[in-house]
Design a protein around this motif. Structure first.
Motif, PDB file in Angstrom:
ATOM      1  N   SER A 132       0.824  -1.210   0.000  1.00 43.47           N
ATOM      2  CA  SER A 132       0.000   0.000   0.000  1.00 43.47           C
ATOM      3  C   SER A 132       0.859   1.260   0.000  1.00 43.47           C
ATOM      4  O   SER A 132       0.496   2.255  -0.651  1.00 43.47           O
ATOM      5  CB  SER A 132      -0.923  -0.006   1.212  1.00 43.47           C
ATOM      6  OG  SER A 132      -1.761  -1.137   1.207  1.00 43.47           O
ATOM      7  N   GLY A 173       1.919   1.840  -3.450  1.00 43.02           N
ATOM      8  CA  GLY A 173       0.802   2.332  -4.249  1.00 43.02           C
ATOM      9  C   GLY A 173       0.518   3.804  -4.004  1.00 43.02           C
ATOM     10  O   GLY A 173       0.298   4.571  -4.953  1.00 43.02           O
ATOM     11  N   CYS A 228       0.857   6.926  -6.646  1.00 42.94           N
ATOM     12  CA  CYS A 228      -0.218   7.881  -6.941  1.00 42.94           C
ATOM     13  C   CYS A 228       0.267   9.322  -6.848  1.00 42.94           C
ATOM     14  O   CYS A 228      -0.100  10.176  -7.674  1.00 42.94           O
ATOM     15  CB  CYS A 228      -1.393   7.656  -5.988  1.00 42.94           C
ATOM     16  SG  CYS A 228      -2.291   6.112  -6.250  1.00 42.94           S
ATOM     17  N   GLY A 285      -5.117   7.566   0.909  1.00 40.33           N
ATOM     18  CA  GLY A 285      -3.952   6.705   1.068  1.00 40.33           C
ATOM     19  C   GLY A 285      -3.051   7.137   2.208  1.00 40.33           C
ATOM     20  O   GLY A 285      -2.560   6.301   2.981  1.00 40.33           O
ATOM     21  N   GLY A 307      -7.095   3.166  -4.151  1.00 36.39           N
ATOM     22  CA  GLY A 307      -6.721   2.499  -5.396  1.00 36.39           C
ATOM     23  C   GLY A 307      -7.791   2.619  -6.457  1.00 36.39           C
ATOM     24  O   GLY A 307      -7.490   2.850  -7.642  1.00 36.39           O
ATOM     25  N   GLY A 354      -2.429   2.409  -8.588  1.00 38.47           N
ATOM     26  CA  GLY A 354      -3.775   2.089  -8.119  1.00 38.47           C
ATOM     27  C   GLY A 354      -3.950   0.595  -7.858  1.00 38.47           C
ATOM     28  O   GLY A 354      -4.601   0.201  -6.885  1.00 38.47           O
ATOM     29  N   GLY A 355      -3.364  -0.233  -8.716  1.00 35.89           N
ATOM     30  CA  GLY A 355      -3.438  -1.674  -8.486  1.00 35.89           C
ATOM     31  C   GLY A 355      -2.713  -2.097  -7.222  1.00 35.89           C
ATOM     32  O   GLY A 355      -3.207  -2.950  -6.467  1.00 35.89           O
ATOM     33  N   ALA A 403      -2.181  -0.227  -4.526  1.00 39.19           N
ATOM     34  CA  ALA A 403      -2.977   0.217  -3.381  1.00 39.19           C
ATOM     35  C   ALA A 403      -4.180  -0.702  -3.167  1.00 39.19           C
ATOM     36  O   ALA A 403      -4.548  -1.021  -2.020  1.00 39.19           O
ATOM     37  CB  ALA A 403      -3.438   1.654  -3.589  1.00 39.19           C
ATOM     38  N   LEU A 404      -4.783  -1.154  -4.249  1.00 37.51           N
ATOM     39  CA  LEU A 404      -5.933  -2.056  -4.128  1.00 37.51           C
ATOM     40  C   LEU A 404      -5.522  -3.400  -3.533  1.00 37.51           C
ATOM     41  O   LEU A 404      -6.192  -3.930  -2.635  1.00 37.51           O
ATOM     42  CB  LEU A 404      -6.554  -2.249  -5.507  1.00 37.51           C
ATOM     43  CG  LEU A 404      -7.857  -3.055  -5.575  1.00 37.51           C
ATOM     44  CD1 LEU A 404      -8.952  -2.360  -4.776  1.00 37.51           C
ATOM     45  CD2 LEU A 404      -8.288  -3.229  -7.026  1.00 37.51           C
TER      46      LEU A 404
END
Length: 259
Positions: free
Chosen positions: A14, A17, A21, A90, A129, A178-179, A181-182
């Motif tokens: 995370s 991510g 971002c 985030g 994300g 984004g991926g 973080a998801l």
């Protein structure tokens, strides 16, 4: 141990991510000039969310920020808002996740509180994300639409040269960020299940009776209620305790003894 590893991995993924971002939002190459069938190659143009830049063949680069807000397209401003919301969520998720790590002890914080904080940070990462992926995808859709419209106008205009823009490197950075973080948010949500303390299925319950001398016992014991009739002895004037014989039996006086 697996819960701690899952939680730490979710935090690291995370963090990458969220950092991606931030980098993607700050980059200027969201859209770059398409040089295919473009005879003018001395000037290269590219645009970002905050400014547009021109790079000449001599190596000189000049960037100019957007001095207007209302003059920008609505979809463009929506992309800005989505990226900013994703970054804010985030960062908040990272702050919550730091205090929720199982390897870090802060005072007398219980595991149930850490589980709630882990779940909260995981949800924040997932939303961040999704915001980043949605913002980048909307901008990419805008580029595709404008590209084909410019191509159609160019062929209909008897070969007039128009600037067409294609995907920049910032779009790919945003998709990957984004991926990450998801995925990190999903790992944090999975780690939350291992932090919930296990409760015993069988709980001992004690009962306090309101009556006197009432006791509850388990097993093949006789239950005493405390209300059994008590043996009363008649003691009064002229009453004598019967004598006991040698074998332990009581001998009661006959009616002739009182004459």
């Amino acid at each position: 141990m697996s819960t701690t590893i899952c939680q730490v991995m979710g935090f690291i993924v995370s963090s990458l991510g969220v950092a991606g971002c931030i980098v993607s939002t700050a980059m200027d190459m969201w859209s770059t000039q398409d040089l295919y069938d473009n005879p003018v190659t001395a000037v290269f143009q590219y645009q970002g969310l905050w400014r547009s830049c021109v790079r000449q063949s001599s190596g000189f680069t000049e960037c100019r920020p957007y001095f207007t807000i209302l003059g920008l397209p609505a979809m463009f401003q929506a992309v800005r808002a989505l990226m900013i919301v994703g970054i804010v969520l985030g960062i908040l998720g990272l702050l919550v996740c730091i205090f929720a790590l199982k390897c870090i002890r802060i005072g007398n914080m219980e595991d149930s509180a850490k589980a709630n904080m882990t779940l909260t940070s995981g949800i924040m990462f997932i939303i961040a994300g999704l915001c980043a992926i949605t913002g980048v995808s909307v901008f990419a859709n805008m580029l595709v639409t404008n590209f084909w419209m410019s191509t159609a106008n160019m062929y209909q205009g008897m070969g007039n040269v128009q600037n067409r823009y294609t995907f920049g490197s910032a779009l790919f950075v945003g998709w990957v960020a984004g991926g990450l973080a998801l995925v990190g948010g999903i790992l944090m949500c999975l780690a939350c299940r291992g932090l919930i303390p296990e409760e015993s299925r069988y709980k001992a319950v004690s009962y306090n009776a309101s009556g006197r001398n009432i006791s509850y016992r388990t097993g093949p014991y006789k239950v005493g209620s405390g209300y059994e009739p008590e043996t009363k002895t008649r003691k009064g004037a002229g009453y004598e305790e019967p004598a006991r014989s040698e074998d332990g039996r009581r001998s009661y006086p006959s009616k002739y003894d009182y004459v």
